[in-house]
Design a protein around this motif. Structure first.
Motif, short mmCIF file in Angstrom:
data_model
loop_
_atom_site.label_atom_id
_atom_site.label_comp_id
_atom_site.label_asym_id
_atom_site.label_seq_id
_atom_site.Cartn_x
_atom_site.Cartn_y
_atom_site.Cartn_z
N VAL A 156 0.85 -1.19 0.00
CA VAL A 156 0.00 0.00 0.00
C VAL A 156 0.89 1.24 0.00
CG1 VAL A 156 -1.86 1.23 1.17
CG2 VAL A 156 -1.73 -1.27 1.32
N LEU A 157 0.62 2.15 -0.92
CA LEU A 157 1.37 3.41 -1.00
C LEU A 157 0.49 4.53 -0.45
CD1 LEU A 157 2.83 3.06 -4.63
CD2 LEU A 157 3.84 2.30 -2.47
N GLU A 158 0.96 5.18 0.59
CA GLU A 158 0.19 6.25 1.23
C GLU A 158 0.93 7.57 1.10
OE1 GLU A 158 -2.03 8.90 3.06
OE2 GLU A 158 -2.74 6.89 2.51
N ALA A 159 0.21 8.60 0.62
CA ALA A 159 0.83 9.89 0.34
C ALA A 159 1.26 10.63 1.60
CB ALA A 159 -0.14 10.77 -0.46
N THR A 160 0.58 10.39 2.71
CA THR A 160 0.84 11.15 3.94
C THR A 160 1.67 10.31 4.91
OG1 THR A 160 -1.12 10.39 5.14
CG2 THR A 160 -1.42 12.22 3.58
N PRO A 161 2.02 10.89 6.06
CA PRO A 161 2.84 10.11 7.03
C PRO A 161 2.04 9.11 7.86
CG PRO A 161 3.24 12.49 7.24
CD PRO A 161 2.01 12.32 6.42
N GLN A 162 0.71 9.04 7.69
CA GLN A 162 -0.07 8.14 8.53
C GLN A 162 -1.23 7.52 7.74
OE1 GLN A 162 0.03 11.71 9.76
NE2 GLN A 162 -1.32 11.93 7.98
N PRO A 163 -1.68 6.35 8.17
CA PRO A 163 -2.80 5.70 7.48
C PRO A 163 -4.13 6.24 7.97
CG PRO A 163 -2.10 4.31 9.28
CD PRO A 163 -1.19 5.53 9.30
N ARG A 170 -9.52 8.91 11.47
CA ARG A 170 -8.38 9.18 12.34
C ARG A 170 -8.82 9.96 13.57
NH1 ARG A 170 -5.07 12.55 8.47
NH2 ARG A 170 -4.08 13.20 10.41
N SER A 171 -8.01 9.89 14.62
CA SER A 171 -8.27 10.63 15.85
C SER A 171 -6.99 11.33 16.29
CB SER A 171 -8.73 9.68 16.97
OG SER A 171 -9.84 8.92 16.57
N GLY A 172 -7.15 12.33 17.17
CA GLY A 172 -5.99 13.04 17.68
C GLY A 172 -6.37 14.02 18.78
N PHE A 173 -5.35 14.48 19.49
CA PHE A 173 -5.54 15.48 20.55
C PHE A 173 -5.21 16.84 19.95
CE2 PHE A 173 -4.73 11.46 22.66
CZ PHE A 173 -5.71 11.42 23.64
N VAL A 174 -6.23 17.53 19.46
CA VAL A 174 -6.01 18.77 18.70
C VAL A 174 -6.60 20.00 19.39
CG1 VAL A 174 -5.82 17.62 16.46
CG2 VAL A 174 -8.08 18.33 17.31
N THR A 175 -7.32 19.81 20.50
CA THR A 175 -7.96 20.95 21.16
C THR A 175 -7.27 21.31 22.47
OG1 THR A 175 -9.57 19.46 22.21
CG2 THR A 175 -10.21 20.50 20.13
N PRO A 190 -5.11 19.17 26.10
CA PRO A 190 -4.65 17.88 26.64
C PRO A 190 -5.80 17.11 27.28
CG PRO A 190 -3.11 19.64 27.23
CD PRO A 190 -4.32 20.30 26.61
N GLY A 191 -5.86 15.82 26.94
CA GLY A 191 -6.86 14.94 27.52
C GLY A 191 -8.18 14.89 26.79
N TYR A 192 -8.34 15.71 25.74
CA TYR A 192 -9.58 15.73 24.95
C TYR A 192 -9.30 15.11 23.58
CZ TYR A 192 -11.58 19.05 28.33
OH TYR A 192 -12.07 19.67 29.46
N LEU A 193 -9.83 13.89 23.37
CA LEU A 193 -9.60 13.18 22.12
C LEU A 193 -10.68 13.56 21.11
CD1 LEU A 193 -7.94 10.99 20.62
CD2 LEU A 193 -9.60 9.32 21.47
N SER A 194 -10.25 13.90 19.90
CA SER A 194 -11.18 14.27 18.83
C SER A 194 -11.05 13.29 17.68
CB SER A 194 -10.87 15.68 18.31
OG SER A 194 -11.01 16.65 19.33
N ASP A 195 -12.19 12.94 17.08
CA ASP A 195 -12.16 12.28 15.77
C ASP A 195 -11.98 13.37 14.74
OD1 ASP A 195 -12.54 9.79 16.88
OD2 ASP A 195 -14.70 9.80 16.60
N GLN A 238 -9.65 6.29 15.25
CA GLN A 238 -8.34 5.73 14.91
C GLN A 238 -8.29 4.22 15.14
OE1 GLN A 238 -5.70 7.78 13.75
NE2 GLN A 238 -4.76 5.82 13.21
N ARG A 239 -9.11 3.74 16.07
CA ARG A 239 -9.08 2.31 16.37
C ARG A 239 -9.50 1.47 15.17
NH1 ARG A 239 -8.64 1.40 21.97
NH2 ARG A 239 -7.39 3.14 22.75
N ILE A 240 -10.39 2.00 14.32
CA ILE A 240 -10.77 1.27 13.10
C ILE A 240 -9.55 1.14 12.19
CG2 ILE A 240 -12.21 1.31 11.03
CD1 ILE A 240 -14.31 2.84 12.61
#
Length: 537
Positions: A44-51, A56-61, A63-68, A241-243
Motif C-alpha cells: 500500500v502506497l500512502e501519500a501522507t505520514p499516517q494511514p 483518524r483521531s488526535g488530541f487537537v484541542t 490535553p486529555g480531549y480526544l477528537s475524531d 483511529q481504532r478502526i
C-alpha cells in the motif's frame, strides 16, 4: 512485520507485489486485507505520514480531549457485512440517545434505541406519529439485511435484489422502489403527520449534499434514521483511529506492507494494462496482478492514468463529475457538560441544530446557489457522551461541522466569519457554551484536503450523492463497478459505487473485481464489452 516508512536512506525489501494499492484510507486498507486473505502479496502506497484517510483521531484541542478528526459515528460501519466479516479487533459503544434534532422554537425530536422512547418523542409533534414511526421501523426490519447487501455489493446487486424481492413480493418491491426515489420531504409527508419524525430523517439526509427537496434524498434519511433505531450510531471505544489501527494490524499479520510519504504520481500502463505505480519521488512499484486506487475519480483518471489510455467519451463525462459540498469542522474542548437549553440533547451522541424543515430547505438553497448560509445547519457530536473516555470526567469533547459551497479557494477571513456563525448557533441552543471552551481546532476545506488529499475542497463523500451520480452512473455513466477501462486497474474510493461512508464497500468491491479477473473465465471479456457499449471503440 512492520510498515516500511519512506525516509532518507531507507531501503525496501519489496518493490514488486501481486497488488499495489494507492491510498491507505479505510477502503484501500479493506481491499488490501481481502487480497492478503486470498494469498496475494500487497503493498500500500500512502501519500501522507499516517494511514486512515478520514478515519483518524488526535488530541487537537486541549490535553486529555480526544477528537475524531474527520468521520465519527459509524452506523453503516457497524452494520456493514464487509467490516463485520473482517473480524476486526474493535470494541463499540454508543450514547444513550442516538440523535436529537433541536428546533428553533425550543422543541426536540429524539431517536433512542428503545423504539418506545422514540415513539413518545415523535408523538409529541402529532398524534399517531409514534405508531407511524413503529410501522416505518417494522418495514425497515423486514428488509434491512437484503437492503444493506444490495447497497454494499457491486452493481448490479443480483443477490441482494433477489433477497429483497423474496422478502417483499413484487408489488411491495415496487412500492419500496418508489419510496427510494422520493425526496425526504415527500417521504416524510407520506409517512408522518408531524414535523418531528420528518425532521429526524431530513437531518440525516443532509449528512449528504442533498436538499430536503431532491429526488433520492428520502432513502438516505430513512436508512440512517432506521439504522440508528436498530443499532444506534456506534463509535469505537478509544476513537475512530481504532478502526484504522485494527485494519493496519490485520494487514500486517497477513504480510501486507504500507509505505508512507509515497504519493502516487502515475499508474504505469503497458498495452492497456496496469503494471504498477510510480511515486512522486520516482520509485516504481510493480504489480503482477492489480493496481487498486483509493483516490477520487478525477485524480485517478486524469492525473494517475492520463487521457492517452482512456476512451474520449469517458474524459468528456469526467467534465460533468460533481463534487459534494465543502465542509468546515470545529472541535472544542469543553470544561463542563454542554449547557443545553433543552435537556433532551444532553444524552444524544449526535445533535442536529440550527433549522426546522423549511430552514433546512433555505440552507440547502443557499448552498445550491453558491452562497454562504447566514444560518448554518449543523451536525454536532458529543463524543464523551458517546464514549466516556474521550475527555476528563464531567467535561465534553465536542465537534461540529457544516457545509459551504464547493469552491477552489476560501479566504481565511471567510472561514473565520463562518466559524463565528457556527459558534453563535451553538451558543443560541446552549447558552454559556463559549465561556466553557478550553480549546478549539478549526479545519477549513483547505485544511481537510491538506490532511487527506482525497477530501478535495473539503468534500467528504467522494462526489455528490445526487441520483445522477449513483449506481451505474457513479462516478460517471458506465457499469457502476470497480473495474476501469484499463485492464487490472480498479477504483476503490468513495467515488465508486456505493459512495461515501465508512463501510468498506468500495474497497471490497475493488478487491473482489481483482480476484474475479483471475478466477472467473471470460470475466475481462465481459467487462471490455460493457465498456465498449458505453464508451464505444
Amino acid at each position: 512485520m512492520s510498515d516500511k516508512r519512506r525516509r532518507k536512506g531507507t531501503t525496501y525489501a519489496m518493490e514488486t507485489a501481486d497488488a499495489i494499492i494507492v491510498g491507505a484510507g479505510h477502503n484501500g486498507l479493506v481491499a488490501a486485507n481481502l487480497l492478503a486473505d486470498a494469498g496475494w502479496s500487497v503493498v500500500v502506497l500512502e501519500a501522507t505520514p499516517q494511514p486512515g484517510g478520514a478515519v483518524r483521531s488526535g488530541f487537537v484541542t486541549a490535553p486529555g480531549y480526544l477528537s475524531d478528526l474527520f468521520s465519527s459515528f459509524y452506523p453503516l460501519g457497524y452494520a456493514s457485512p464487509v467490516l463485520r466479516d473482517l473480524h476486526l479487533d474493535l470494541e463499540w459503544t454508543r450514547s444513550p440517545d442516538v440523535l436529537t434534532h433541536l428546533l428553533p422554537d425550543g422543541r426536540a425530536a429524539t431517536i433512542n434505541t428503545d423504539v418506545v422512547r422514540t415513539m413518545e418523542s415523535v408523538e409529541r409533534f402529532a398524534p399517531g406519529d409514534g405508531e407511524r414511526w413503529k410501522n416505518a421501523y417494522d418495514d425497515w426490519r423486514n428488509v434491512s439485511a437484503p437492503m444493506l447487501d444490495t447497497i454494499l455489493t457491486p452493481f448490479p446487486p443480483v443477490r441482494g435484489g433477489l433477497s429483497l424481492l423474496r422478502a417483499l413480493g413484487s408489488v411491495d418491491a415496487l412500492r419500496l422502489a418508489r419510496r427510494l426515489v422520493l425526496s425526504v420531504r415527500e417521504l416524510g409527508s407520506e409517512l408522518f403527520s408531524g414535523e418531528g419524525a420528518t425532521l429526524l430523517m431530513a437531518g440525516c439526509a443532509l449528512h449528504t449534499d442533498l436538499s430536503p427537496e431532491e429526488a433520492g434524498g428520502g432513502v438516505y434519511g430513512w436508512l440512517l434514521a432506521m439504522l440508528g433505531q436498530e443499532h444506534g450510531w456506534p463509535v469505537p471505544v478509544g476513537g475512530a483511529q481504532r478502526i484504522t489501527d485494527a485494519l493496519v494490524s490485520r494487514l500486517r499479520s497477513k504480510g501486507g506492507e504500507i509505505v508512507y510519504d509515497a504519493p502516487a504520481a502515475r499508474v504505469l500502463i503497458a498495452r492497456g494494462t496496469a503494471v504498477g505505480v510510480r511515486t512522486a519521488g520516482g520509485r516504481d512499484f510493480r504489480a503482477r496482478r492489480a493496481v487498486i486506487a483509493d483516490v477520487p475519480a478525477p485524480a485517478l483518471y486524469l492525473d494517475l492514468v492520463g487521457e492517452r489510455w482512456l476512451p474520449s467519451r469517458l474524459v468528456e463525462d469526467l467534465a460533468h463529475f460533481r463534487w459534494d459540498g465543502a465542509t468546515v469542522k470545529v472541535d472544542w474542548a469543553v470544561r463542563t457538560k454542554m449547557p443545553w437549553k433543552n435537556p433532551a440533547a444532553a444524552g444524544a451522541g449526535t445533535v442536529h441544530l440550527g433549522a426546522d424543515l423549511n430552514g433546512l430547505t433555505r440552507y440547502a438553497a443557499r448552498l445550491a446557489t453558491d452562497q454562504v448560509p447566514d444560518h448554518p445547519f449543523m451536525l454536532l457530536g458529543q463524543m464523551t457522551t458517546a464514549d466516556p473516555g474521550r475527555s476528563p470526567e464531567g467535561t465534553e469533547s465536542v465537534w461540529s461541522y457544516t457545509h459551504l459551497p464547493h469552491r477552489e479557494h476560501w479566504e481565511p477571513d471567510e472561514i473565520a466569519a463562518h466559524v463565528d456563525r457556527m459558534e453563535a448557533t451553538v451558543e443560541e441552543y446552549a447558552p454559556g457554551f463559549l465561556a466553557q471552551v478550553e480549546g478549539r481546532n478549526v479545519y477549513s476545506p483547505a485544511d481537510m484536503q491538506r490532511e487527506n488529499p482525497s477530501l478535495v475542497g473539503g468534500a467528504l463523500g467522494g462526489g455528490t450523492a445526487a441520483a445522477f451520480q449513483q449506481l451505474f452512473l457513479r462516478p460517471i455513466p458506465g457499469i457502476g463497478r470497480a473495474d476501469t477501462p484499463v485492464d487490472r486497474l480498479y477504483m476503490a474510493s468513495s467515488s465508486a459505487h456505493p459512495g461515501g461512508g465508512v463501510h468498506g464497500a468500495p474497497g471490497a468491491n475493488a478487491a473482489r473485481a481483482a480476484l474475479a479477473r483471475y478466477r472467473v473465465p471470460g470475466y475481462r471479456s465481459v467487462i471490455n464489452g460493457a465498456h465498449r457499449a458505453v464508451y464505444g471503440g
